[in-house]
Structures are given as C-alpha cells and as structure tokens.
Scaffold this active site. Structure first.
Site, PDB file in Angstrom:
ATOM      1  CG  ASP A 418      -2.221   0.555   0.944  1.00  0.00           C
ATOM      2  OD1 ASP A 418      -2.065   1.652  -0.019  1.00  0.00           O
ATOM      3  OD2 ASP A 418      -3.102   0.615   1.667  1.00  0.00           O
ATOM      4  CD  GLU A 421       0.148   6.269  -3.862  1.00  0.00           C
ATOM      5  OE1 GLU A 421       0.582   6.342  -2.522  1.00  0.00           O
ATOM      6  OE2 GLU A 421      -0.857   5.522  -4.184  1.00  0.00           O
ATOM      7  CG  ASP A 491      -7.721   4.807  -0.522  1.00  0.00           C
ATOM      8  OD1 ASP A 491      -7.594   3.484  -0.886  1.00  0.00           O
ATOM      9  OD2 ASP A 491      -6.854   5.306   0.264  1.00  0.00           O
TER      10      ASP A 491
END
Length: 820
Positions: A418, A421, A491
């Site tokens: 997760d 980025e 998300d």
C-alpha cells in the site's frame, strides 16, 4: 522537400554502402548520431519495431541507466540514405529521418506513412539546481496529426479516454497513476523515459513532456501497427507478465479493516456456511498496533498475539480502541492460527505491507542507520512515520527479510503493498531534495512503485519457485507487469460519477501495456451514503459496481469502515441486492477457465484482459473515444451500468427504492466488423449500431462476439475445488473462431519450464463443425481424459449464467471434429 518525399529518397538510397555519410550525421551500429541545437543526438534501433532517441547537451554528456527498460539493443538490419542536411535510417518496419540542422526527427512506416514527428527545435534544456547537483529541466515537443487519438498516461481520474487537449501533472499520488507513455490509435507508442514529476501538455500546436529534472532527453518510439503490437513492444522493452495462481482470479473479500483474527476468520466461515464462493481474504492495516508502530511487519497488536491485558502489548493497541468489554476468550488466538484457519477453509490470505515505518519499529531504526528513510510527511500524519528508500538495494533486502521472517514463513500467500506513491502531505519543493540511493527524490519519484514491487517480487522468486508471487499495489509505473503487480484505482469515493470515471481510467492503464488492474468494488469511502450499509441507494451502487467486478482482471470487494461489504451485509437470499451479488460471484467462477486461458495469452503472447475497443475495432471511428465499454478478453463486450436507475440518492437520507418492476434501459454500442450475441438471451445483433438494453438490477449488458468459443467451469466454492474434467464449451456462431484452453499446476513456476497443456478449439462457421485439437504439452497430474459438453448458443438454446445441455464429447487428448 516534404517529409513524405524524404522517405522516398531514403528508399531510393537503400543500397548505399553502410559506411557512407549523410549530411552531418554519422552511422552507428544501431542507427545514427549527429549534433543539433548544441545537443548530441543518437537514434538507435533496439529492434526492427523499437527506436530509442537519446539527446544530451554537448557540454554535459552523461550515461543514463534506465529503471524500467530491461531490453538490450539487438542486431538490426538497417538501410541508410538521405542528403541535403537530412539523414535517414530504416529497418524492415520503421523508417526514421533526421534533420541535422533543426534536430527534427520523423518516424514513418516502410510505406512512407508518417507516424510521429519530433518537433524542429523541440528539445529544451533549462539549467536548474537539483538538491545541490547541477542538472536541467527537460522539455521535449512532438507534432501529432490534428485528428489523431491518443491514450495512455497511466490511470487518470478525468473520465476521458482520449488524452488529446489535456494538461496533466504526471506525479504519482493516490488515485492517479502517472506514466509518461502515450499510445496512438495510429499504431505506435511513445515512452518518455523520465521519472521526475512531468507536465504533459497537448494542444493544437504540439504535444510535450516537461520534466522537472533530467540530464538527458530520452524516449522510445514503439511501432506496433496495431494496439496489440504496441503492447507487445512495451512488454519486450520492460518485461513480460508472469502467471498468477489460479486462485487469485476468484473472488477477494476485504474490509478496512478486520480488527482481530476471529473477525477475519468469521468472514471466511460465513462465506463457506452460505456456500457463496470465495478464494481470498485480506488483512488490512494495524495488525501491528498503534501508529507509532506503523508497519512493523510484525503482529504486535495484542489482539493478534493473544496478549489483551498485557501492559507491554496494550501500549500497541490502536488509538481509540479498547479491550473487549466481555473479556471473552478469542477462538483464533494468534496470527499463525488465523493463517492456518484460512488455509483449512480452502482460502488464501493477503496482508497489507506499507512502504514506510513508524518510529517504534526496528525497521525504522535499521533503515535510518543506512540513510534509507525519507524525511517528509506521509500517512499516518503527525505520527513520525517515514517512507523508506526502495532504490537502495540493502534497504530492499532488509524489507524482504522482515516480511519473510514474520509473515511469509508463517504461510502468508500474497502482499498488499500500500501507499506506493508514496503518500506525501504538505508538499514542499524541498521535500523532493531528499536524497535517495539514485539521486534526489525529485529525479526518481514516479519510479518508486516500480522499484518497491520489483524488490518484493525478486526476493520471493529467490526464496521459492513453488508459490507464485501476487502483489496488490496502489501505484504503478511502466513495466510493473513484469513483477506480478496488480494495481487498483485507489481510495475512490462511492459515487456513480466516480464509478464511471474508473472505466476510462482502466482502459488507458491497460493501453500502457500493464494487464492487471481493478477497483474497490463499490468504492472505498461511502460517506455519500452516510456510511450506512442499510441505505438502499448504496445497495444499488454496490450491486452495479460488483457486477462490473466480474469482468475485471482481479475481483475484489473493499470498503472503508464503518461500512462492511460482505455479501451477508446486504440482507439474505431473496433480497435483490444479495441475490445479484451471489449470482455474479458464481458467474465469475464459471468463467475461470476462460479467464485463466486469457491470462496465459497475457503471459505467453503479450495479450490484454481489458481490451479497449480500439484494440479490436480500430477501423470503426465510433469506438475511438468510447469510454463506457470494452472487451474482456477477446470474446466479451462489457458495458457497466454507471447510473442510478432504481433508487433515489440523497446523502442526508436513506435511499428510497423505486418500483423495480419498471425496468430501465441503457444504450450499448455494438462495434462494426462483427456480429454480437446477447450473453443473457442468445439473441443476435449486427455490429455498427446502438441498441437499448433493458437492465433489471441483476443484468449488466454483456455481449459475445460471434465466432467466440468460451469454456465454462463447474459451480464451485473456491477455484480449485473441482477439476475441469467436465467443462461446458459454448460456441457462439456467426463467424469462424478459435480458442486455446490452457491448464497447468495452478500455483508454481513449473510452467516456465514447459509444464502446461493447451487444447485448441476451432469453429468452422460454413461447415458448422467444432474441431478439438490434439492436446499439446504435459504436466504432473494433468487430466488424461475428460468430457466436454458442447453447446451451440442461439435460437432456443439457453444462454446466460445457467449451465446448458449440449452434446457430450469424451476427449483423451487426440484431435476430433464435432458436427453441430
């Protein structure tokens, strides 16, 4: 002289000696080298289809090592020509012309059709300081045809398929995957090999990439002729996609978050009790405990190690959580018991692992000791958590060693990487001055997810070949398919508009050559519906998103707390939402032989699962900018329902259900160049028209291309419950067709050594015969004999998701032909 005439000059000069010169350009083994605009310019053929262009200031030569490119230049037969300040070089597939005065470069096919122009005087180097190191801002401009349609750029949330007339900052962040790659409907791709934040601009004057930092201008022209050809070029450059285990293609259930082993295991148990298929369950964050202990890669939340009440471990309890009021003894007491329980229930488990560490963790201090932490604000905010440096090979070794010792060796099956980025808040320019192993964070930012995923993939491959790698990750970069990486769209909030935008986002991502992509089914944040699972308006959205999920490469339901989206949260059998979810889950499992075989095409033939319509119907201009539908593999045309048709939507009130007997309709465009059969009814339609399809709540428009051959698997509770010894094989008549059924051992890498089988089915429309070819290959435990239930769809023959009766054929591996 026009550019088109230049290429005819090049063709005329094709017999020139290889040592001849053309203007100011010199010939190299792989192409041409020249100087223009104060730049050294090299044009190098990597293959007959792929050309690299590399430019550097004459005063500042540099040596570039690409992060995603793994292909090495091959020996390519080239022809040279030109004159009058123009030099040309051509392979059997691509002709390149360079203007040695202006620096302009033109790419064409061998027939002289111009594909792309590198603009005259279109390269700019502006000096800049990059964290104390002299460097440049680098800009490169190109000229496109005025009517040309381009795709790609990763996954953007614009809702648009065409990337013309856009200005986008390509900097990876949650919900935005940024890849400086464009894919033209003319049959070529262009990759700008720069990892710094880059502004992409397209306007009537030019298309450009403007990168914040770089020592060179470096790009690859990929000529494919077709979209499939372009994607094959991307895979040749950056690596092929390995096979996932069969079980990963089943259904995944997830929630933010399961708060104890009991809670997670009860979900698996409930699915088995309800006899609703399930293959994967996901443990999201905070199994490590509080934010200061963020991503310790250990089960230190006291609920996961049966330490509730222990003063030492209670300090790890996440903020705001309390010990269970009843003090009841947990059924599943430890993480190891949790993993074992999931496996005993014939399911698999994935766990969330982040690219950052909290200050209480051992990993934080180990990374800090080798200078492998980034000093800027990441998630969770104000907790002292810092991202690690995946560009550092020692840091990657430490990262995997901790994962392996604390989770993989316990039996963990897959990884959710997760925030790759990574998350970055209160962004300051100085944050990008942070040093990484390869230079400033600014210079490598967008490659962070690629290197993070590569590190885990390569380490697990070194650890064992008996268990295929499966990675779920929120961000991506070109070439990530090579590392078993599956991205999801981030998300996103649960709204119809956001659902609609994800379709276009996935189409463009697929056209970057990365085949595995999906979404949080139902969206992540349900605040639009007051986070109320009983809101009937949310039920409609979730059902429609879930139906679409069947036709995504990976099918995963996930939502933010407090909403939980397991099927039993939507009522019971007999309620429309529950029934639709169950119906589509079973359909997904029936499609596994088709999907697994399509996955093999991805691995063995650079194929795609999500196929924007331009891939198969480029000659139909109406599909070029159509972002509401696509092909799922080569057979299914999918049109998700992305509008509310049956409920009111009010964020402040529960939804109010309309009369669901009043059936609504949506428009579906059936591309020209094929006939189409309605999947649910078998009715036939000609291509090149828009039809209005009735869509009761349990019907999403799906059409099958005439000539398709589709194998359907058995009704199962998990992917490998039953062998494929009695498959239903549906033939959708109306055109000739073929399909290759692929099988292997399901979860190891023996297929790389040839341990697999293929059976080719071929339909002859004129003769109305289906030929089942000779089985090719072998693997341990393969079926030596089986039955095929051959069903010819159409007329009075049932269609849809219900098994149909047909003609039974016994098959022992030898070829045979069946008349229908």
């Amino acid at each position: 002289m026009t550019f088109r005439k230049i290429f005819f000059v090049a063709a005329a000069a094709i017999c020139c000696a290889a040592s001849a010169t053309a203007g100011q350009a010199s010939r190299t083994e792989g192409g041409l080298a020249f100087q223009a605009q104060g730049l050294n310019v090299r044009v190098e053929f990597y293959s007959p289809d792929i050309v690299r262009v590399y430019k550097e200031p004459v005063s500042r030569p540099c040596k570039k090592v690409s992060i995603p490119i793994i292909m090495k230049p091959g020996r390519v037969e080239l022809s040279f020509g030109g004159g009058g300040g123009v030099a040309t070089v051509a392979s059997e597939r691509v002709a390149v012309s360079v203007d040695t005065e202006t620096g302009g470069i033109v790419f064409a096919d061998k027939q002289g059709n111009i594909m792309l122009r590198d603009k005259d005087y279109g390269t700019q180097f502006t000096p800049r300081d990059d964290a104390g190191r002299p460097s440049f801002e680098v800009r490169q401009a190109f000229l496109l045809d005025s009517a040309e349609v381009i795709y790609g750029l990763g996954q953007q949330q614009t809702g648009l398929v065409s990337q013309r007339n856009q200005r986008l900052l390509l900097r990876n962040q949650n919900m935005s995957i940024c890849i400086p790659f464009v894919h033209s409907a003319k049959g070529y791709g262009l990759y700008w090999d720069n990892y710094s934040p880059t502004t992409f601009t397209d306007n009537p004057q030019e298309m450009s990439f403007d990168s914040e930092v770089g020592d060179c201008a470096d790009y690859y022209f990929i000529y494919g002729g077709t979209a499939d050809g372009v994607i094959a070029g991307v895979r040749a450059l950056t690596g092929q996609a390995p096979m996932y285990p069969l079980w990963t293609l089943g259904f995944w259930q997830s929630r933010e978050r399961y708060k104890s082993p009991d809670e997670l295991c009860e979900v698996v148990d409930k699915y088995r009790e309800l006899k609703v298929p399930l293959d994967g369950i996901i443990q999201d964050w905070q199994y490590w405990g509080c934010d200061s202990n963020w991503n310790s890669m250990r089960f230190e939340n006291p609920r996961y190690i049966n330490k509730m009440g222990d003063p030492y471990y209670m300090r790890f309890l996440p903020k705001g959580e309390k010990a269970d009021a009843t003090g009841a003894e947990p059924r599943i007491k430890t993480a190891k018991e949790m993993i074992d329980h999931v496996h005993k229930r014939n399911a698999h488990i994935m766990i969330s692992v982040w690219a950052s560490f909290g200050p209480w963790t051992d990993m934080y201090h180990r990374m800090d000791s080798i200078g492998a932490l980034y000093d800027f604000e990441t998630w969770p905010r104000h907790a002292g958590v810092k991202p690690y440096d995946p560009f550092n090979p020692v840091a990657r070794d430490l990262y995997w060693a901790e994962m392996k010792r604390n989770m993989f060796d316990l039996g963990m099956d897959a990884w959710w990487l997760d925030s790759t980025e990574p998350d970055h808040f209160d962004i300051k320019d100085s944050d990008f001055d942070v040093k990484t192993y390869l230079g400033s964070f600014r210079s490598v930012h967008n490659a962070f997810p690629l290197v993070t995923n590569r590190g885990v993939y390569e380490h697990q491959r070194q650890a064992t070949s008996d268990k295929r790698v499966f990675l779920l990750t929120r961000s991506s970069f070109l070439g990530q398919q090579h590392y078993a990486s599956h991205s999801w769209s981030g998300d996103v909030t649960s709204t119809w508009d956001n659902m609609r935008r994800q379709v276009a986002a996935g189409l463009n991502y697929s056209l970057c050559g990365i085949p595995y992509w999906g979404t949080d089914l139902g969206g992540f944040f349900a605040s639009r519906y007051n986070n109320d699972i009983n809101n009937v308006a949310y039920h409609e959205l979730h059902v429609r998103w879930y139906e679409w999920g069947v036709f995504q490469p990976i099918m995963r339901s996930h939502n933010s707390s407090p909403v939980a989206v397991e099927i039993y949260q939507f009522g019971k059998k007999g309620y429309w939402a529950y029934d639709a979810i169950e119906k589509y889950t079973r359909l997904r499992y029936r499609l596994l032989p088709y999907l697994y075989s399509t996955a093999w095409e991805v691995t063995s033939g650079s194929g795609s699962i999500i196929r924007p319509l331009v891939m198969d119907f480029a000659g139909d201009s109406r599909v070029l900018e159509l972002g509401s539908e696509y092909m799922f593999g080569r057979s299914f045309l999918v049109r998700p329902v992305t509008d509310s048709l049956y409920t009111w939507q009010d964020a402040r009130r529960n939804g109010h259900q309309k009369d669901m007997a009043d059936v609504a309709s949506v428009d579906v465009y059936l591309p020209a160049g094929a006939d189409w059969l309605d999947f649910w009814t078998g009715s036939k339609h000609s291509g090149g028209q828009t039809v209005m399809r009735e869509v009761p709540i349990d019907i999403m428009p799906v059409y099958v291309r005439a000539g398709s051959i589709v194998p359907f698997g058995p009704d199962v509770q998990y992917a490998t419950e039953k062998r494929w010894d009695d498959l239903e094989v549906r033939v959708y008549p109306g055109a000739d067709g073929r399909f290759t059924l692929y099988e292997d051992e399901n979860d190891n890498y023996n297929y790389e050594d040839g341990a697999y089988t293929t059976i080719e089915f071929e339909w002859d429309e004129a003769g109305r015969t289906l030929t089942i070819g000779e089985r090719k290959g072998k693997f341990k435990g393969m079926l030596k004999s089986r039955k095929f239930n051959i069903v010819l769809v159409g007329g009075s023959t049932p269609a849809g998701d219900v098994p149909a009766k047909g003609r039974t054929v016994r098959y022992d591996g030898r070829a045979q032909t069946v008349s229908l």
